[in-house]
Structure formats: C-alpha cells, structure tokens
Write an enzyme that holds these catalytic residues in place. Structure first.
Site, short mmCIF file in Angstrom:
data_model
loop_
_atom_site.label_atom_id
_atom_site.label_comp_id
_atom_site.label_asym_id
_atom_site.label_seq_id
_atom_site.Cartn_x
_atom_site.Cartn_y
_atom_site.Cartn_z
N LYS A 227 50.29 37.94 44.39
CA LYS A 227 49.86 38.22 43.01
C LYS A 227 50.54 39.47 42.48
O LYS A 227 51.03 39.51 41.35
CB LYS A 227 48.33 38.37 42.97
CG LYS A 227 47.59 37.06 43.26
CD LYS A 227 46.09 37.23 43.38
CE LYS A 227 45.65 37.83 44.67
NZ LYS A 227 44.26 37.76 45.01
N ARG B 41 39.66 30.03 52.64
CA ARG B 41 39.54 31.07 53.67
C ARG B 41 38.14 31.65 53.67
O ARG B 41 37.57 31.95 54.73
CB ARG B 41 40.57 32.19 53.40
CG ARG B 41 41.99 31.81 53.78
CD ARG B 41 42.98 32.83 53.28
NE ARG B 41 42.72 34.16 53.76
CZ ARG B 41 42.94 35.28 53.06
NH1 ARG B 41 43.44 35.23 51.84
NH2 ARG B 41 42.68 36.45 53.58
N SER C 287 48.09 36.98 50.30
CA SER C 287 47.20 36.74 49.17
C SER C 287 47.37 37.84 48.11
O SER C 287 47.61 37.55 46.93
CB SER C 287 45.75 36.72 49.69
OG SER C 287 44.83 36.81 48.63
#
Ligand code: URA
Length: 435
Positions: free
Chosen positions: A187, A168, A183
């Site tokens: 996490k 990206r 994204s």
C-alpha cells in the site's frame, strides 16, 4: 491443480518463484482460487517463512493489483509516515502539521480503526465538518497550498491486500514479518511518496510483542522499501502501554491539540517531535535527525505546528474553533471512573486490554464498516511509574451507552498492574533502523 503444487512447494520449505506468487495473488484477487487453498498457502508461508526476495516479489505483485497514486505534481520530497498500529497513537495529527510547518509536503492516506487499534481517519471525523475524502486534484492542490492533506485510503490501492488481510485475520496468519511487510509496503509503495518513515510498534498492544521480532519486521520493511526505490527508515517504539492518556476518537484529537499547544503528555510529545524530526531529515529540511527534532520542537513551542493544524482542519472543511472550544466535539452522555483498590505504583497498563476496553465503550469497531461512537473512549489518569493511593481514579470511561461502559470498565481495570515499588522507566524510542 497448479495451486496445489505451489502450496506443497512452500509447505516443504522450498523457495517460491515470481510466477508462483503471481499465480496466487492474481488468482485469489480474481476469485479463481478458493479461500481454503489461499488459507493453506498463507499458513505454509507463515510457518516456513519467506526470504527477502520472496517478500519483495510478494509486495510488488500485491502493489500492482491496484492503482498507483501520482503525486509528482507536488513539489518537494514527500515523506509518508506509517505506524504499524497501536493504542492511543494520535501521532499523525501532530507529526503531520509539525513536518508540514518545517516545509515537508505531507500527502497522506490513513486508515480506520479495527479491533483494538485506532485509525486516524475516524479520529479526524470527530472534528465537525471535516472531510476525509478529496478528489485527487483537490488533494494535490491542498498539499501544494497548505503543505498538508490527510484522507482515507481509497479501495483501489493494492486491492489484493484487502482480500488477503481479511483471510489472515481469521486464519491465525497475521503476525508474520513477511506477510505484514507485504501488506503494509504494497500500500505504501502504491501511494507515490518519495520516502517512507515507519513507526514499528513493539509490546502488548502491537503485532510484535517481542523487541527482536519488532526489529526483524522493521529491518524487513526497510529492506523492501529501499529495494523498491524509496528511502525507508523505521523507528521501533514502545507499545506496552498506550501512548499519551487518551484513547478513542474526539478524546485523542483533543490530546493531539494539547500536544500542539505545548501542553500534552511527555511520551506522545517526545515521539511526535522525534518522528517529525526524522521526516524533516528525510525530506531534506534538516541536516540530521537530531537537528530535525530540535526544529520540530521549535515549531511545537512557537505555535507554528498548531497554526498548520488549524489550516489543515479548515482546508478540509472542519470547524477550526474546536481548537479553542472542546465542547464543539461530540459529547458523551455517560462516564464511569475506575478506582484503585490498593496503594502502590503502576507497573504496567496492558495496551491491548485498554484498546479492547476502548472498543467496548463504542470508540472502535469489531468488523469493517461498523458505526462508531466518536465521543466514546478512555482517559487514563495514571500511567506506568505513577504512585497511586486506594480510591484514586485510574481511568475515566466515556460514551453514550452505560451498558457498554460497564463491560468496558471490567476489561480496563484488568489492564492495570500494581506493585510496591516504582518500576524502571522503559525506553519509548527503542531503535532507529535504516538511517
Ligand atoms: N497493518 C496492515 O495493513 N497489514 C498488516 O498485515 C498488519 C498491519
């Protein structure tokens, strides 16, 4: 063949199914899908957008490509705090100890600097002896005994994100709310906390420069976090100018210590107590965010937050004497002052340009793994709204390479904007979503 069909589906604005997203994520993570197809797919997602359901699926599938941390042996409600990235943002080093001193267990994995944004883990490494990786059992024991541990993120957390983010970054597909959400949240959801507090930055030094776009991102992240079963709240906060006066690594740790001594700049102090108050509320240690903020202020001014910071540094092998003696931090050999050419008021300090200038001093990295100069950085003597006279020092740049400082000085000077009258004060905390 199947990947072409998935690219075409999104290109034509159709909704992706779970099987499409899984095919892409698993295939790309294994190396079976080439970069050119992944790039085309990401661009189709960027242009056509992903709805909440698609974003949720993307987030969960990305999360499941790696390990999930098990923090269940830590007592209490674990509240993670995450900033979408800014310049001069040292809040974790302040809110972490403040929240821990209020009884919220802080078990945090943080990132490193990249581009113009800083990273908590690099800042921590400027403290002599400080370890930023701990074995899982030691990490958990430290949180149970001291109330706080902060380490670097391990590579086995959502590995798909690492690969996709790198792509990206070079294909113009970063600043999309769904892709950022997947994204970050893939996490965060893998890290095992019970609740998540997001600091969504808005302004020239943020992914989202426009307030409405930052709110859309915040709403999407709050929706996904809650849908995944974690209480999630987002504060949308200003990143038009850097936070505080210090940008770099050791220089930012020193500023964080000053805040914990009750002597720090107003903006970073205000943001830190607000976020710590929200963490206390989400961790059920305060009856409301407002009460939490008052309690956090108390811990700031009675020295308990600083004491917690000392315990945190000591527990991770750092030298706690840095709190009294800043000369124990890595020292820069050179410094350059930037002077004002005019009389007037500061009406803007571009956060992105100062971040870029700080990187050029040696304080940040352009590519992953690059060694950084922990002594390097920028101290802003003036902030937006300050009156200046010709010849006043606007900023001091420090580092070990004079050549780098000269390049940095040119960029830093361009960041300052002046006018004849004082500008209106911008709100620092613009809204809170998900309460
Ligand atoms: N930080 C991340 O981890 N991912 C993004 O996409 C943006 C900021």
């Amino acid at each position: 063949m199947e990947m072409i069909g998935i690219i075409e589906k999104k290109r034509d604005g159709k909704k992706l199914q779970s099987s499409d997203i899984e095919y892409f994520i698993k295939g790309y993570t294994k190396g079976d899908i080439p970069d050119y197809q992944a790039s085309a797919f990401l661009m189709a997602c960027y242009i056509r957008g992903l709805d909440r359901e698609e974003t949720f699926l993307l987030t969960e599938i990305m999360r499941d490509t790696g390990k999930k941390a098990d923090l269940s042996s830590i007592e209490g409600i674990k509240v993670d705090k995450h900033s979408t990235g800014g310049v001069g943002d040292k809040t974790t080093l302040i809110t972490g100890p403040l929240a821990a001193s209020l009884g919220v267990p802080v078990a945090k994995m943080s990132g490193r600097s990249l581009g113009f944004t800083g990273g908590t883990v690099d800042k921590m490494e400027s403290i002599p002896g400080m370890k930023v990786s701990l074995k899982e059992e030691d990490f958990i024991r430290q949180v149970n005994e001291k109330g706080i541990a902060v380490i670097g993120q391990t590579p086995d957390i959502a590995p798909a994100d690492k690969l996709i983010y790198s792509l990206r970054d070079v294909t113009g597909t970063v600043d999309n709310a769904s892709l950022i959400t997947a994204s970050i949240m893939s996490k965060k959801l893998a890290l095992g906390s019970d609740a998540i507090l997001l600091d969504v930055k808005c302004g020239s030094g943020a992914f989202m420069q426009d307030y409405d776009d930052a709110c859309d991102l915040a709403k999407m992240m709050v929706y996904i976090g809650n849908a995944a079963g974690k209480r999630t709240v987002a504060a949308v906060t200003d990143m038009d100018q850097p936070l505080g006066h210090a940008i770099g690594n050791s220089i930012e740790v020193i500023e964080a210590i000053e805040v914990l001594k009750g002597e720090g700049p107003e903006d970073i102090t205000e943001l830190s107590v607000t976020l710590a108050g929200l963490m206390a509320y989400m961790g059920e240690k305060a009856p409301s965010p407002e009460e939490g903020k008052l309690l956090a202020k108390e811990k700031l001014y009675d020295g308990k937050g600083l004491e917690k910071f000392r315990q945190f540094v000591e527990a991770q092998g750092g030298n706690p004497e840095i709190i009294e003696n800043y000369m124990l931090f890595p020292q820069a050999k050179h410094s350059i002052d930037i002077l004002s050419d005019n009389n007037g008021y500061i009406v803007g300090i571009d956060a992105d340009k100062t971040g870029e200038a700080s990187r050029h001093t040696g304080a940040g990295r352009e590519v992953k793994g690059q060694k950084i100069d922990l002594s390097a950085g920028i101290y802003l003597h003036k902030k937006v709204g300050d009156q200046v006279k010709e010849g006043d020092i606007l900023a001091t740049l420090q580092g070990n390479s004079k050549k780098k400082l000269l390049v940095s000085a040119g960029i830093c000077k361009e960041a300052f904007h002046m006018a004849g009258s004082r500008p209106d004060k911008e709100l620092l905390i613009r809204s809170i979503i998900g309460l």
